[in-house]
Motif scaffolding. Structure first.
Motif, PDB file in Angstrom:
ATOM      1  N   LEU A   1      20.642  13.808  46.011  1.00 47.49           N
ATOM      2  CA  LEU A   1      21.295  14.352  44.825  1.00 47.49           C
ATOM      3  C   LEU A   1      22.367  13.386  44.308  1.00 47.49           C
ATOM      4  O   LEU A   1      22.517  13.187  43.101  1.00 47.49           O
ATOM      5  CB  LEU A   1      21.908  15.719  45.125  1.00 47.49           C
ATOM      6  CG  LEU A   1      20.924  16.862  45.384  1.00 47.49           C
ATOM      7  CD1 LEU A   1      21.670  18.097  45.895  1.00 47.49           C
ATOM      8  CD2 LEU A   1      20.140  17.184  44.128  1.00 47.49           C
ATOM      9  N   LEU A   2      23.112  12.783  45.226  1.00 47.68           N
ATOM     10  CA  LEU A   2      24.146  11.825  44.843  1.00 47.68           C
ATOM     11  C   LEU A   2      23.529  10.603  44.173  1.00 47.68           C
ATOM     12  O   LEU A   2      24.002  10.137  43.131  1.00 47.68           O
ATOM     13  CB  LEU A   2      24.984  11.407  46.056  1.00 47.68           C
ATOM     14  CG  LEU A   2      26.052  10.356  45.805  1.00 47.68           C
ATOM     15  CD1 LEU A   2      27.065  10.848  44.768  1.00 47.68           C
ATOM     16  CD2 LEU A   2      26.753   9.988  47.099  1.00 47.68           C
ATOM     17  N   GLU A   3      22.451  10.077  44.749  1.00 49.34           N
ATOM     18  CA  GLU A   3      21.793   8.915  44.143  1.00 49.34           C
ATOM     19  C   GLU A   3      21.275   9.244  42.753  1.00 49.34           C
ATOM     20  O   GLU A   3      21.406   8.439  41.826  1.00 49.34           O
ATOM     21  CB  GLU A   3      20.656   8.426  45.039  1.00 49.34           C
ATOM     22  CG  GLU A   3      21.135   7.582  46.194  1.00 49.34           C
ATOM     23  CD  GLU A   3      20.001   6.827  46.869  1.00 49.34           C
ATOM     24  OE1 GLU A   3      18.956   6.601  46.236  1.00 49.34           O
ATOM     25  OE2 GLU A   3      20.200   6.471  48.034  1.00 49.34           O
ATOM     26  N   GLU A   4      20.684  10.429  42.592  1.00 49.79           N
ATOM     27  CA  GLU A   4      20.190  10.840  41.273  1.00 49.79           C
ATOM     28  C   GLU A   4      21.342  10.942  40.280  1.00 49.79           C
ATOM     29  O   GLU A   4      21.217  10.517  39.129  1.00 49.79           O
ATOM     30  CB  GLU A   4      19.445  12.163  41.376  1.00 49.79           C
ATOM     31  CG  GLU A   4      18.126  12.062  42.116  1.00 49.79           C
ATOM     32  CD  GLU A   4      17.516  13.428  42.432  1.00 49.79           C
ATOM     33  OE1 GLU A   4      18.051  14.463  41.953  1.00 49.79           O
ATOM     34  OE2 GLU A   4      16.514  13.455  43.160  1.00 49.79           O
ATOM     35  N   ALA A   5      22.459  11.514  40.709  1.00 51.82           N
ATOM     36  CA  ALA A   5      23.618  11.660  39.825  1.00 51.82           C
ATOM     37  C   ALA A   5      24.175  10.290  39.436  1.00 51.82           C
ATOM     38  O   ALA A   5      24.540  10.068  38.278  1.00 51.82           O
ATOM     39  CB  ALA A   5      24.696  12.512  40.496  1.00 51.82           C
ATOM     40  N   ILE A   6      24.221   9.370  40.378  1.00 55.04           N
ATOM     41  CA  ILE A   6      24.704   8.016  40.071  1.00 55.04           C
ATOM     42  C   ILE A   6      23.764   7.335  39.087  1.00 55.04           C
ATOM     43  O   ILE A   6      24.201   6.660  38.157  1.00 55.04           O
ATOM     44  CB  ILE A   6      24.883   7.186  41.373  1.00 55.04           C
ATOM     45  CG1 ILE A   6      26.077   7.723  42.170  1.00 55.04           C
ATOM     46  CG2 ILE A   6      25.060   5.703  41.060  1.00 55.04           C
ATOM     47  CD1 ILE A   6      26.240   7.108  43.541  1.00 55.04           C
ATOM     48  N   ASN A   7      22.462   7.535  39.249  1.00 52.48           N
ATOM     49  CA  ASN A   7      21.489   6.922  38.342  1.00 52.48           C
ATOM     50  C   ASN A   7      21.592   7.479  36.916  1.00 52.48           C
ATOM     51  O   ASN A   7      21.193   6.808  35.969  1.00 52.48           O
ATOM     52  CB  ASN A   7      20.067   7.092  38.869  1.00 52.48           C
ATOM     53  CG  ASN A   7      19.800   6.200  40.065  1.00 52.48           C
ATOM     54  OD1 ASN A   7      20.434   5.159  40.229  1.00 52.48           O
ATOM     55  ND2 ASN A   7      18.874   6.608  40.909  1.00 52.48           N
TER      56      ASN A   7
ATOM     57  N   ASP B   1      22.089  27.555  54.048  1.00 52.17           N
ATOM     58  CA  ASP B   1      22.634  28.086  52.816  1.00 52.17           C
ATOM     59  C   ASP B   1      22.767  27.020  51.742  1.00 52.17           C
ATOM     60  O   ASP B   1      23.031  27.321  50.594  1.00 52.17           O
ATOM     61  CB  ASP B   1      24.013  28.717  53.068  1.00 52.17           C
ATOM     62  CG  ASP B   1      23.905  29.989  53.869  1.00 52.17           C
ATOM     63  OD1 ASP B   1      24.743  30.173  54.755  1.00 52.17           O
ATOM     64  OD2 ASP B   1      22.985  30.780  53.606  1.00 52.17           O
ATOM     65  N   GLY B   2      22.628  25.785  52.095  1.00 49.33           N
ATOM     66  CA  GLY B   2      22.823  24.707  51.127  1.00 49.33           C
ATOM     67  C   GLY B   2      21.910  23.552  51.445  1.00 49.33           C
ATOM     68  O   GLY B   2      21.076  23.619  52.342  1.00 49.33           O
ATOM     69  N   PRO B   3      22.064  22.481  50.711  1.00 50.55           N
ATOM     70  CA  PRO B   3      21.215  21.309  50.933  1.00 50.55           C
ATOM     71  C   PRO B   3      21.542  20.621  52.255  1.00 50.55           C
ATOM     72  O   PRO B   3      22.668  20.666  52.734  1.00 50.55           O
ATOM     73  CB  PRO B   3      21.522  20.406  49.742  1.00 50.55           C
ATOM     74  CG  PRO B   3      22.842  20.856  49.227  1.00 50.55           C
ATOM     75  CD  PRO B   3      22.979  22.300  49.587  1.00 50.55           C
ATOM     76  N   SER B   4      20.526  19.978  52.812  1.00 46.37           N
ATOM     77  CA  SER B   4      20.725  19.214  54.044  1.00 46.37           C
ATOM     78  C   SER B   4      21.452  17.917  53.700  1.00 46.37           C
ATOM     79  O   SER B   4      21.512  17.519  52.532  1.00 46.37           O
ATOM     80  CB  SER B   4      19.368  18.904  54.679  1.00 46.37           C
ATOM     81  OG  SER B   4      18.676  17.949  53.883  1.00 46.37           O
ATOM     82  N   PRO B   5      21.986  17.224  54.700  1.00 44.91           N
ATOM     83  CA  PRO B   5      22.651  15.945  54.417  1.00 44.91           C
ATOM     84  C   PRO B   5      21.740  14.956  53.701  1.00 44.91           C
ATOM     85  O   PRO B   5      22.176  14.232  52.813  1.00 44.91           O
ATOM     86  CB  PRO B   5      23.061  15.435  55.802  1.00 44.91           C
ATOM     87  CG  PRO B   5      23.219  16.678  56.621  1.00 44.91           C
ATOM     88  CD  PRO B   5      22.176  17.628  56.095  1.00 44.91           C
ATOM     89  N   GLY B   6      20.474  14.924  54.053  1.00 45.57           N
ATOM     90  CA  GLY B   6      19.542  14.036  53.372  1.00 45.57           C
ATOM     91  C   GLY B   6      19.356  14.422  51.911  1.00 45.57           C
ATOM     92  O   GLY B   6      19.263  13.561  51.030  1.00 45.57           O
ATOM     93  N   GLU B   7      19.294  15.723  51.651  1.00 43.19           N
ATOM     94  CA  GLU B   7      19.156  16.198  50.269  1.00 43.19           C
ATOM     95  C   GLU B   7      20.420  15.890  49.469  1.00 43.19           C
ATOM     96  O   GLU B   7      20.340  15.539  48.282  1.00 43.19           O
ATOM     97  CB  GLU B   7      18.861  17.696  50.248  1.00 43.19           C
ATOM     98  CG  GLU B   7      17.500  18.047  50.802  1.00 43.19           C
ATOM     99  CD  GLU B   7      17.304  19.540  51.038  1.00 43.19           C
ATOM    100  OE1 GLU B   7      16.143  19.965  51.037  1.00 43.19           O
ATOM    101  OE2 GLU B   7      18.307  20.261  51.216  1.00 43.19           O
ATOM    102  N   ILE B   8      21.574  16.000  50.101  1.00 43.83           N
ATOM    103  CA  ILE B   8      22.833  15.684  49.424  1.00 43.83           C
ATOM    104  C   ILE B   8      22.848  14.211  49.021  1.00 43.83           C
ATOM    105  O   ILE B   8      23.244  13.864  47.918  1.00 43.83           O
ATOM    106  CB  ILE B   8      24.049  16.026  50.322  1.00 43.83           C
ATOM    107  CG1 ILE B   8      24.184  17.538  50.445  1.00 43.83           C
ATOM    108  CG2 ILE B   8      25.329  15.420  49.776  1.00 43.83           C
ATOM    109  CD1 ILE B   8      25.220  17.992  51.440  1.00 43.83           C
ATOM    110  N   HIS B   9      22.374  13.343  49.924  1.00 41.72           N
ATOM    111  CA  HIS B   9      22.317  11.906  49.622  1.00 41.72           C
ATOM    112  C   HIS B   9      21.408  11.651  48.422  1.00 41.72           C
ATOM    113  O   HIS B   9      21.749  10.874  47.528  1.00 41.72           O
ATOM    114  CB  HIS B   9      21.832  11.136  50.850  1.00 41.72           C
ATOM    115  CG  HIS B   9      21.801   9.659  50.667  1.00 41.72           C
ATOM    116  ND1 HIS B   9      22.932   8.893  50.653  1.00 41.72           N
ATOM    117  CD2 HIS B   9      20.762   8.808  50.453  1.00 41.72           C
ATOM    118  CE1 HIS B   9      22.597   7.626  50.450  1.00 41.72           C
ATOM    119  NE2 HIS B   9      21.287   7.551  50.328  1.00 41.72           N
TER     120      HIS B   9
END
Length: 168
Positions: free
Chosen positions: A103-109, A93-101
């Motif tokens: 997404l977080l890196e993209e948001a930090i960038n 139903d949602g992103p995998s843990p790898g996808e979450i990581h």
């Protein structure tokens, strides 16, 4: 405490750490090793009066650990059954843990340089606010507000949407 109990206790205190290392080598897991040693020592205690050669106690306990470990292994093995059909894959139903990581890196960038630097120093390098202030040449209050604003942006950027429940 009887003489048997005291003698057994002294044996466990003296040889317990070495026997625990053997148990760990057999199981590969600290908790399983402790359970295995406990079970072997329980068997040893019950047979204590029948063991005439006290010099062979370590061998007796090690043999008990091997036998118990084999029994446990066989018991676990029976819990797995072959099947001609593979089970259905779970629906995500949602992103995998790898996808979450990612997404977080993209948001930090996407953060401004100062905010990104403060977040990386605070949460990746585990630096304190005074250490960050000294490294960046800014006040502690500025570090606090910069990190706070950056965290607010990240929270807004990384909203996790709960899967919707079907209406009944």
């Amino acid at each position: 405490m009887s003489g048997k109990d005291e003698e057994f206790r002294e044996y466990v205190v003296a040889r317990g750490p070495a026997l625990l290392r053997v148990a760990y080598q057999l199981t590969g897991q600290p908790a399983d090793a402790e359970d295995l040693l406990q079970a072997a020592l329980a068997k040893t205690y019950l047979a204590w009066d029948r063991i005439n050669d006290r010099a062979s106690l370590d061998g007796y306990v090690r043999r008990a650990m091997v036998n118990i470990n084999i029994s446990w292994w066989r018991r676990r093995k029976l819990e797995e059954y072959p099947s001609e059909e593979l089970p259905e894959s779970p629906i995500r139903d949602g992103p995998s843990p790898g996808e979450i990581h990612e997404l977080l890196e993209e948001a930090i960038n996407r953060l401004p340089v100062r905010q990104r630097t403060a977040i990386v120093l605070r949460y990746y390098e585990d630096m304190s606010e005074p250490e960050i202030a000294k490294a960046l040449g800014i006040s502690i209050g500025t570090v606090k507000s910069t990190v706070s604003r950056a965290m607010a942006k990240l929270r807004g950027d990384l909203v996790v949407v709960e899967p919707r429940q079907p209406e009944v």
